[in-house]
Design a protein around this motif. Structure first.
Motif: not given
Ligand SMILES: CCCCCCCC/C=C\CCCCCCCC(=O)OC[C@H](COP(=O)(O)OP(=O)(O)OC[C@H]1O[C@@H](n2ccc(N)nc2=O)[C@H](O)[C@@H]1O)OC(=O)CCCCCCC/C=C\CCCCCCCC
Ligand SMILES: O=P([O-])([O-])O[C@@H]1[C@@H](O)[C@H](O)[C@@H](O)[C@H](O)[C@@H]1O
Ligand SMILES: [Mg+2]
Length: 248
Positions: A75-88, A19-30
Motif C-alpha cells: 500500500a506504500g504505507r510503510t513508515g516510522p509509526w508502523g515500524a514502531f507499532l509492529d515492534s512494540t 490484494a489486501l491493499a486493494a481492499r483498503g485494509v489498514n496494516p496497523n489494524v492487522i
C-alpha cells in the motif's frame, strides 16, 4: 539465522499484501488485531494447560506479523509509526506467550524448573529486543544472534505444542535450548555493539558524532528497509544528541 528467508518470504506474501491493499485494509489494524489475538490465546489457553492448541493457534496467528509488513509495503504505507507499532506489539505478544507458559508450569503443570526457564526466556527475549532497539537508536546495528524472534518463536511453539500431545521431555529440551540460545544472543549483541563503538571512533565526513556516540555502522538492516518493491520508507534514527532523517 532465519533472516535469509525473509526476502523470499516477503516476495511470496507480496500478492496477498497487494490484494489486501486493494481492499483498503489498514496494516496497523492487522498488527494490532494479530497481537490482541495472540495475547488472548496465550493468556487463556496456556494457563489451562492447552499447550497443543495454544501453540498451534498462536503459530498461525504470529504469521499476521509477516502480513502487516507485506500489506504496508504493497500500500506504500510503510513508515516510522508502523515500524514502531509492529515492534512494540511484538513485545506484547512475546510477553503474553511466555507469561501464559510460566503460569501453567508454575501452577497446573507443577513443573517449577520449567516455570523458571520460561521466565528466563521472557526476560532474555525482552533484553535481546532492547539491545537491538537501543543500538539502532544510537545509529548502530544490533540485529545479530542465534536466537532472534523468529527462531525463539519456532522453538517455544514447537516444543510446547508437541509436549501438549503428551510427548515427554520435549518441553524441557526445547526450553533449555531456548534459554541457552537466548543467553548466547544477549552476549552476541553486547559484543557486536561494543565492537562497533570501538571500530567507528572516526565518523563519516560531515557528520559530527558527539562524545560517546558512534557513527552509523553500515546500512540499516533489511527488515527496517523496504526491500520488496513499494516506496522507500523514511526511517528515523534518534540519539540523545542528534536526530536525523534518512531516506532509503
Ligand atoms: C494451523 C496452522 C498452523 C500454523 C503453522 C504455521 C507454520 C509456519 C511455519 C514456519 C514459518 C517460518 C517462518 C520463517 C520466517 C522467517 C522470516 C522472518 O524473519 O520473518 C519475521 C516476520 C516478521 O518480522 P517483521 O514484523 O519485522 O516484518 P514485516 O514484514 O512485518 O515488516 C516490518 C516492517 O513493515 C512496516 N510496517 C509493518 C507493520 C505496520 N503496521 N506498518 C508498517 O509500516 C515497517 O516498515 C516495519 O519495519 O515474521 C515473524 O516473526 C513471524 C514468525 C513466524 C514464526 C512461525 C512459527 C510457527 C511455528 C510453529 C507453529 C506450530 C506449533 C504447533 C506445534 C504442534 C506440533 C504437532
Ligand atoms: O530483536 P529481536 O527480538 O530478535 O527480533 C525482532 C526483529 O527481527 C523484527 O524485525 C522486529 O520487528 C521485532 O520486533 C524484533 O525486534
Ligand atoms: Mg510485522
Amino acid at each position: 539465522m532465519l533472516k535469509r528467508v525473509r526476502v523470499p518470504l516477503q516476495r511470496f506474501l507480496a500478492p496477498i499484501g497487494t490484494a489486501l491493499a486493494a481492499r483498503g485494509v489498514n496494516p496497523n489494524v492487522i498488527t494490532v488485531v494479530g497481537t490482541a489475538a495472540v495475547t488472548a490465546v496465550a493468556l487463556i489457553l496456556y494457563p489451562r494447560g492447552q499447550l497443543f492448541w495454544g501453540s498451534l493457534i498462536i503459530g498461525a496467528l504470529v504469521c499476521f506479523d509477516m502480513l502487516d509488513g507485506a500489506l504496508a509495503r504493497a500500500a506504500g504505507r510503510t513508515g516510522p509509526w508502523g515500524a514502531f507499532l509492529d515492534s512494540t506489539m511484538d513485545r506484547i505478544a512475546d510477553a503474553a506467550i511466555f507469561t501464559g507458559l510460566t503460569w501453567w508450569f508454575a501452577h497446573g503443570g507443577r513443573q517449577p524448573v520449567l516455570a523458571g526457564l520460561t521466565l528466563f526466556c521472557l526476560v532474555t527475549a525482552m533484553l535481546i529486543s532492547y539491545e537491538r532497539a537501543r543500538a539502532e537508536g544510537l545509529g548502530l546495528r544490533g540485529d545479530v544472534g542465534i536466537a532472534e524472534r523468529t527462531e525463539r518463536l519456532i522453538v517455544v511453539l514447537v516444543a510446547t505444542g508437541v509436549s501438549g500431545l503428551g510427548v515427554p521431555y520435549v518441553a524441557a529440551i526445547g526450553l533449555w535450548l531456548l534459554a541457552v540460545a537466548s543467553a548466547v544472543t544477549v552476549v552476541q549483541r553486547f559484543v557486536a555493539v561494543y565492537r562497533q563503538t570501538r571500530a567507528s571512533l572516526g565518523t563519516p565526513a560531515g557528520v559530527a558524532a558527539p562524545a560517546g556516540v558512534a557513527a552509523p555502522a553500515g546500512p540499516p538492516p533489511a527488515d527496517r528497509a523496504t526491500p520488496v518493491g513499494a516506496a522507500s520508507e523514511p526511517a528515523v534514527r534518534a540519539s540523545p544528541h542528534r536526530l536525523r532523517l534518512f531516506v532509503r
